[in-house]
Write a protein that holds these residues in place. Structure first.
Motif, PDB file in Angstrom:
ATOM      1  N   ILE A  52       0.835  -1.205   0.000  1.00 21.15           N
ATOM      2  CA  ILE A  52       0.000   0.000   0.000  1.00 21.15           C
ATOM      3  C   ILE A  52       0.869   1.255   0.000  1.00 21.15           C
ATOM      4  CG2 ILE A  52      -1.693   1.313   1.336  1.00 21.15           C
ATOM      5  CD1 ILE A  52      -2.852  -1.357   2.262  1.00 21.15           C
ATOM      6  N   ARG A 362     -14.308  -0.204  -2.150  1.00 17.68           N
ATOM      7  CA  ARG A 362     -13.784   0.739  -3.146  1.00 17.68           C
ATOM      8  C   ARG A 362     -14.789   1.027  -4.261  1.00 17.68           C
ATOM      9  NH1 ARG A 362      -8.348  -1.317  -5.380  1.00 17.68           N
ATOM     10  NH2 ARG A 362      -8.014   0.891  -5.823  1.00 17.68           N
ATOM     11  N   ALA A 398      -9.933   3.500  -0.983  1.00 19.01           N
ATOM     12  CA  ALA A 398      -9.121   2.558  -0.208  1.00 19.01           C
ATOM     13  C   ALA A 398      -9.869   1.257   0.032  1.00 19.01           C
ATOM     14  CB  ALA A 398      -8.731   3.188   1.130  1.00 19.01           C
ATOM     15  N   GLN A 399      -9.143   0.157   0.042  1.00 19.74           N
ATOM     16  CA  GLN A 399      -9.731  -1.120   0.414  1.00 19.74           C
ATOM     17  C   GLN A 399      -9.859  -1.199   1.923  1.00 19.74           C
ATOM     18  OE1 GLN A 399      -5.693  -3.386  -0.532  1.00 19.74           O
ATOM     19  NE2 GLN A 399      -7.145  -4.782   0.427  1.00 19.74           N
ATOM     20  N   LYS A 400     -10.755  -2.062   2.378  1.00 17.87           N
ATOM     21  CA  LYS A 400     -10.835  -2.368   3.798  1.00 17.87           C
ATOM     22  C   LYS A 400     -10.096  -3.684   4.029  1.00 17.87           C
ATOM     23  CE  LYS A 400     -15.102  -0.092   5.315  1.00 17.87           C
ATOM     24  NZ  LYS A 400     -16.425  -0.308   5.928  1.00 17.87           N
ATOM     25  N   SER A 418      -8.553   0.706   7.178  1.00 18.32           N
ATOM     26  CA  SER A 418      -8.441   1.306   5.849  1.00 18.32           C
ATOM     27  C   SER A 418      -7.290   2.297   5.882  1.00 18.32           C
ATOM     28  CB  SER A 418      -9.742   2.018   5.462  1.00 18.32           C
ATOM     29  OG  SER A 418     -10.847   1.132   5.522  1.00 18.32           O
ATOM     30  N   PRO A 420      -4.572   5.076   3.619  1.00 16.07           N
ATOM     31  CA  PRO A 420      -4.323   5.859   2.405  1.00 16.07           C
ATOM     32  C   PRO A 420      -3.118   5.305   1.659  1.00 16.07           C
ATOM     33  CG  PRO A 420      -3.617   7.072   4.357  1.00 16.07           C
ATOM     34  CD  PRO A 420      -4.297   5.830   4.841  1.00 16.07           C
ATOM     35  N   PRO A 421      -3.185   5.201   0.355  1.00 19.35           N
ATOM     36  CA  PRO A 421      -2.045   4.678  -0.408  1.00 19.35           C
ATOM     37  C   PRO A 421      -0.901   5.687  -0.453  1.00 19.35           C
ATOM     38  CG  PRO A 421      -3.749   5.454  -1.896  1.00 19.35           C
ATOM     39  CD  PRO A 421      -4.324   5.553  -0.513  1.00 19.35           C
ATOM     40  N   GLN A 451     -13.999   6.645   3.683  1.00 21.83           N
ATOM     41  CA  GLN A 451     -13.223   7.043   2.506  1.00 21.83           C
ATOM     42  C   GLN A 451     -12.813   8.512   2.573  1.00 21.83           C
ATOM     43  OE1 GLN A 451     -11.956   5.065   0.374  1.00 21.83           O
ATOM     44  NE2 GLN A 451     -13.128   3.186   0.698  1.00 21.83           N
ATOM     45  N   VAL A 454      -9.820   8.630   4.998  1.00 18.97           N
ATOM     46  CA  VAL A 454      -8.627   8.045   4.384  1.00 18.97           C
ATOM     47  C   VAL A 454      -8.057   8.990   3.331  1.00 18.97           C
ATOM     48  CG1 VAL A 454      -7.773   6.154   2.952  1.00 18.97           C
ATOM     49  CG2 VAL A 454      -9.291   5.670   4.872  1.00 18.97           C
ATOM     50  N   ASN A 455      -8.927   9.605   2.550  1.00 17.76           N
ATOM     51  CA  ASN A 455      -8.466  10.545   1.537  1.00 17.76           C
ATOM     52  C   ASN A 455      -7.778  11.752   2.156  1.00 17.76           C
ATOM     53  OD1 ASN A 455      -9.370  13.065  -0.510  1.00 17.76           O
ATOM     54  ND2 ASN A 455      -8.641  11.204  -1.527  1.00 17.76           N
TER      55      ASN A 455
END
Length: 690
Positions: A52, A362, A398-400, A418, A420-421, A451, A454-455
């Motif tokens: 990730i 997602r 993002a995936q969980k 979750s 953030p990439p 989301q 995470v963003n």
């Protein structure tokens, strides 16, 4: 809050003649193939965290874009598998369409206002439309529509489902409580109806046989014990007796009525699919979770034959298992095509196609596919219509990650995180999100708030602590009364510490939040573990959980539900247990206001019927009098769940403000003039936020 999501009047069944489902044994084959839940334990996150972190960082997305809605709803495959009916919205009104799958022709049938739930007739030539207060029909050949019945709210009349035994009929029910008269009726596409069952008790569930007669019913006695009865020679004979408030779902009966398929709490634990021989009372388990983890979510039956085809489980992700050779092949094909998605399958043992609905963490809006049973091909359908909702791209979301971690007492616990990439997980500020209930759960579908956070650069942890639904009866009832600073709270805190130890979250930048029970848990966290969290946000939190439980138990039952006092007893909570209630009261945030040192944001509604608003304002007043950092938003017109768009906007704006100020995250966008005015009017206290 406070409503256990077990089954609708569900039960863990015991057979008539005192033969209990708790004594049933799984088949040797199932026992041999079932995995011990311990095999699920998450040992390391390092490879996943590295992957990730190596991904490109996501671009910032506007707050409102996370709440985009699909233009499609109520997508239904016809029983013959040749057509799709669906509602399409333009933002103002909805239109009912039918798509011919072979030709691709899309036919507009009817403009619709308000609620309308479509259901295909069994012969696929008509569509029933249920508005809640009336039942109508639309003829596919001509597009003509007509009202079949107006429902009388005084008798709770409602449409239930399409009659599988008749080509052009639906089933309705009504219950005149004053007269003690309950009826099940069959209504035809011509508007004519006939009563097919009458009784003095409300029927919670029933099955209709091939001759169109009600063959099995499930009712409740005065103590909420459930009774399954079978029609024999014109008389109703008890077939099974089920414990109150446990799974006891009627799924299907064999054509000769010799066996009954049900969903029950197998061996007093997880929900499973069983088949009962009504003559001998012998019972065999048809399916239980191979992972030994999850309750059976649903048994999918073929729409016309009512044959059970699939067993469905939802934890940690949706899994579909076929119950015969053809269904096993189809389920395997679907799982291979969608290894990381949650797929809902509308399956049939006679139609050439199945409808697949795709969901995932997602996937902001559902996507639809058709599975061709003969060729085993899976093709997208309604793709153009799906794009009209402008869903966010999967790559931006993002995936969980499913987690299975050990609590401090050694028990295996569950949840999701979750991330953030493009960022080192160990350096991230982390928000722990506690679900309400407490008898509820988080799943791994799309969640706009997760989301959004995470963003904005936060890791988000969602624990499914003991008392969460979906993991079996023992997991659900394990806490009993221990909802103070005890076992349930420890499950949450243990998860936070476990994640930090595994390389997720900066231990200096942790926050906690939740609504209802989740808000109460937030207050507990800031009260009893102030060194762990730097900030907390609590929505409609009860500062004294024991007081809230007692008030709810003293209130009237809601509709046909058991009184809350009965529910609490089934959860192992005895309000007359002085020691247990004292432990709850002693740990209550209301009794420990002086221990609060971290900034606390509280949101409440002046018309909340579940959590007394006065208890919240009194708690805040005590904090304020002690000079504690607290902010209170109180909307006098809101209840337990916010309905105003402005209240929801304020929720997110204040949360992001608090996380920015106390965890160092990005600053939120400036509020609109309307939101700024709302905040000015409803922020009653503010010493926790700049």
């Amino acid at each position: 809050m406070l409503t256990p999501k077990i089954a609708r009047n569900g039960s863990a069944c015991a057979m008539a003649l005192a033969i209990a489902f708790a004594c049933l044994g799984a088949s040797a084959a199932q026992t041999a193939t079932a995995l011990d839940a311990r095999a699920l334990e998450t040992r390391s996150l390092k490879p996943l965290l590295a992957r990730i972190a190596a991904m490109p960082a996501a671009a910032p997305i506007k707050d409102q874009d996370f709440s985009r809605r699909s233009r499609l709803s109520q997508v239904k495959l016809s029983p013959d598998g040749e057509s799709l009916a669906f509602l399409e919205s333009d933002g103002q009104a909805q239109t009912l369409y039918v798509l011919d799958i072979k030709t691709g022709d899309k036919k507009k049938l009817l403009a619709i206002s308000g609620r309308q739930d479509p259901s295909w007739s069994s012969d696929a030539k008509f569509i029933f439309l249920d508005s809640g207060d009336a039942l109508s029909q639309v003829t596919l050949a001509t597009g003509a529509s007509s009202k079949l019945a107006a429902f009388d709210p005084k008798t709770e009349q409602q449409f239930l489902f399409v009659d599988p035994s008749r080509p052009r009929h639906g089933i309705t029910e009504e219950f005149d409580r004053a007269a003690g008269a309950y009826r099940i009726s069959r209504i035809g596409i011509d508007g004519n109806s006939e009563v097919i069952y009458e009784g003095s008790k409300k029927v919670d569930e029933f099955l209709i046989d091939g001759a169109g007669q009600v063959s099995f019913i499930r009712t409740r006695e005065a103590d909420f014990t459930q009774v399954v009865s079978h029609r024999q020679n014109g008389k109703w004979v008890e077939a099974a007796r089920c414990k109150r408030l446990r799974a006891c779902e009627l799924v299907a009966a064999s054509p000769d009525a010799r066996t009954l398929t049900m969903v029950v709490n197998h061996a007093g634990e997880r929900k499973a699919l069983v088949q009962v021989d009504l003559a001998t009372h012998a019972t065999r388990v048809l399916h239980t979770d191979p992972l030994a983890l999850s309750d059976l979510k649903q048994a999918v039956v073929s729409p016309l034959s009512r044959t059970p085809l699939l067993a469905v489980y939802d934890s940690p992700a949706r899994r579909n298992y076929g119950l015969n050779a053809a269904a096993r092949q189809g389920a395997a094909d679907v799982a291979k095509r969608f290894p990381d998605a949650n797929i809902t399958i509308a399956a049939s043992d006679s139609a050439p196609r199945w409808l697949l609905t795709e969901k995932s963490a997602r996937l902001q809006q559902d996507r639809y596919y058709l599975y061709d049973v003969a060729s085993r091909r899976i093709d997208p359908v309604l793709a153009q219509e799906s794009s009209l909702g402008q869903p966010l791209p999967e790559s931006a979301l993002a995936q969980k990650i499913a987690l299975h971690y050990r609590g401090s007492d050694g028990a295996l616990l569950h949840g999701y995180v979750s991330l953030p990439p493009g960022k080192d997980a160990a350096t991230l500020p982390m928000v722990t999100m506690v679900h309400g209930g407490p008898w509820g759960k988080f799943d791994n579908d799309y969640n706009a708030l997760v989301q959004t956070l995470v963003n904005r650069g936060y890791a988000v942890f969602q624990p499914n602590f003991r008392a969460s639904t979906g993991y079996g009866e023992h997991y659900l009832t394990a806490p009993k009364s221990d909802f103070g600073n005890g076992r349930v709270q420890a499950d949450i805190i243990d998860g936070v510490r476990w994640l930090v130890a595994k390389g997720v979250g900066d231990k200096r930048r942790l926050a906690i939040m939740g609504d209802s029970f989740g808000g109460y848990s937030t207050l507990l966290a800031l009260t009893h573990t102030p060194d762990l969290f730097k900030f907390g946000m609590a929505m409609v939190p009860p500062p004294d959980f024991a007081r809230t439980l007692k008030a709810a138990a003293a209130g009237p039952a809601q509709g046909d539900d058991a009184p809350f006092s009965v529910t609490l007893a089934e959860m192992g909570i005895d309000l007359n247990d002085a020691a247990a209630m004292k432990a709850l009261a002693d740990a209550a945030p209301a009794a420990n206001a002086s221990k609060i040192t971290r900034p606390l944001l509280i949101l409440a509604g002046g018309k909340d019927r579940m959590v007394d608003p006065a208890s919240v304002t009194d708690y805040v007043a005590r904090l304020q009098g002690m000079g504690k950092p607290v902010t209170l938003l109180l909307d006098p017109d809101e209840g337990h769940s916010p309905r105003k768009p402005l209240m929801r906007q304020a929720y997110l704006h204040l949360l992001l403000r608090g996380l920015h100020q106390h965890l160092g995250g990005p600053a939120p966008a400036a509020p609109s003039a309307e939101l700024a005015n709302y905040l000015e009017q409803n922020l009653k206290v503010n010493t926790a936020l700049n």
